[in-house]
Design an enzyme around this catalytic site. Structure first.
Site, mmCIF file in Angstrom:
data_model
loop_
_atom_site.group_PDB
_atom_site.id
_atom_site.type_symbol
_atom_site.label_atom_id
_atom_site.label_comp_id
_atom_site.label_asym_id
_atom_site.label_seq_id
_atom_site.Cartn_x
_atom_site.Cartn_y
_atom_site.Cartn_z
ATOM 1 N N CYS A 104 0.835 -1.205 0.000
ATOM 2 C CA CYS A 104 0.000 0.000 0.000
ATOM 3 C C CYS A 104 0.868 1.253 0.000
ATOM 4 O O CYS A 104 0.592 2.216 -0.708
ATOM 5 C CB CYS A 104 -0.923 -0.007 1.219
ATOM 6 S SG CYS A 104 -1.960 1.469 1.366
ATOM 7 N N CYS A 213 -4.544 -1.822 6.705
ATOM 8 C CA CYS A 213 -4.898 -0.521 6.156
ATOM 9 C C CYS A 213 -6.261 -0.471 5.479
ATOM 10 O O CYS A 213 -6.911 0.554 5.514
ATOM 11 C CB CYS A 213 -3.809 -0.047 5.190
ATOM 12 S SG CYS A 213 -3.400 -1.213 3.888
#
Length: 396
Positions: A104, A213
């Protein structure tokens, strides 16, 4: 600290948390032109109790209002699903345990977000990560592609050892680091909380997020169950004795203790270990069998070497062979090792066995406080199976 950078237009990733809020406040206080960006990276069931980005955006907008900066809501959900989530599922389906936060950062927060910020005229981006960036003029850039013959950028650990996040940032390159500021990297978390309270930021006391996340703090197995096929099978100990049933190999990781459903089993193994907790030691995909052992220090959980692929180096090229330190999981203490580059990857041999080295996780290399980069763990060697070698680390 960002005060060392000339005053510039900085786009800050505001997540709704206190770290990014203080980052924005510090930059504004130092005279930078600051713009906030709230990144929406996940849309599926986003209205659930576990992962509502709306609440985080409200917090981020309240922070922007107090600081006196503009904030923009940007949707990167499509990029996230293509670049991060698809790879996440592929790794789990293959029996490995990926770290989506690493991907990410490389693909969304410091690529899609950076590209968006540059379109807004930003000279730098900033996030609330606990890490530091240093320009080292004494280090000759070894990558001709970056065009810097007089030095290079280094990624350093955050000064708060309990919060350092350089492990998750090890895939960042020279161009990304050249445009990145980490305002709280020089601070302890307690100082960040204090500054937030003194500045009157509305999220000064907000609890830190501990979820992955995009998943948030929801039941992980329940979430994966929607996306991965699974076939229940036996749980066995290292002697082949059946202890129970697993719900699908993809839902387990090496070293896992919780959620096995075999706690309290007695009368197995020797008397000294009969009350010891069970840990996942292996996944036999051919037999669809989960292998567990008793005791944290069991030899089946101790590894002294690994091989990694999918490598990324902060300097653009691999460091030379030699002695370094490495982490094979977040919050792990640096472990002394011998580093040997190989075609498409590298090998590490540790001075002391490492616990539950897990394929799919990241092996990250350090030289003191400097994060050199790393790769994805492809395989690991049990210490009990390694050939005899000298006990002198210098000879490793």
């Amino acid at each position: 600290m960002p005060s060392q950078a000339k005053r510039s237009r900085v786009v800050v990733g505001l997540s709704g948390g206190v770290d990014s809020a203080v980052s924005a406040w510090l930059l504004k206080s130092q005279g930078h032109e600051v713009v906030g960006i709230f990144m929406k990276n996940w849309e599926d069931d986003d209205d659930s109790a576990y992962c509502s980005s709306n609440a985080d955006f409200v917090d981020a907008a309240a922070v922007a209002d107090v600081i006196g900066i503009e904030i923009e809501h940007v949707n990167f959900a499509a990029e996230y699903k293509d670049r991060v989530f698809a790879e996440f599922l592929r790794e789990y389906a293959a029996g490995r345990t990926p770290n989506p936060d690493v991907l990410c950062n490389a693909e969304i927060k410091f690529k899609a977000f950076l590209d968006h910020a540059l379109r807004l005229g930003a000279e730098h981006i900033a996030t609330g990560h606990y890490a530091r960036v240093r320009w080292n003029p004494r280090e000759v850039a070894r990558s001709a592609e970056d065009g810097r013959a007089d030095g290079r950028f280094e990624l350093l650990k955050g000064l708060d050892p309990a919060k350092d996040q350089s492990y998750f940032l090890h895939r960042l390159n020279q161009d990304q680091l050249s445009r990145t500021l980490f305002p709280v990297g020089e601070l302890k978390k307690t100082e960040v909380r204090r500054l937030a309270a003194e500045a009157g930021l509305p999220n000064a006391g907000k609890k830190d997020s501990t979820g992955i996340c995009f998943i948030g703090e929801r039941p992980f197995r329940e979430f994966l169950n929607r996306y991965l096929s699974h076939e229940p099978g036996p749980i066995e100990d290292e002697h082949g004795r059946r202890l129970g049933r697993h719900v699908g190999l993809s839902f387990y990781t090496l070293g896992q203790r919780q959620g096995l459903g075999i706690g309290g089993v007695r009368g197995r193994g020797n008397a000294a270990g009969e009350h010891a907790p069970w840990f996942v030691a292996d996944k036999d995909r051919h037999r669809n069998t989960l292998i567990v052992v008793q005791g944290h220090e069991h030899p089946a959980l101790q590894y002294d070497a690994l091989q990694a692929d999918d490598v990324s180096w902060v300097a653009g090229v691999a460091p030379p062979p030699g002695r370094h330190a490495a982490k094979t999981r977040y919050r792990q203490a640096d472990a002394a090792c011998r580093f040997e580059p190989a075609e498409g990857g590298f090998a590490l041999r540790f001075d002391q066995p490492q616990w539950a080295v897990t394929p799919g996780q990241s092996a990250v290399l350090y030289d003191g406080d400097v994060c050199l980069g790393g790769g994805a763990i492809a395989s690991a060697t049990l210490a009990a199976l390694s050939p005899q070698r000298s006990t002198d680390p210098a000879a490793a």
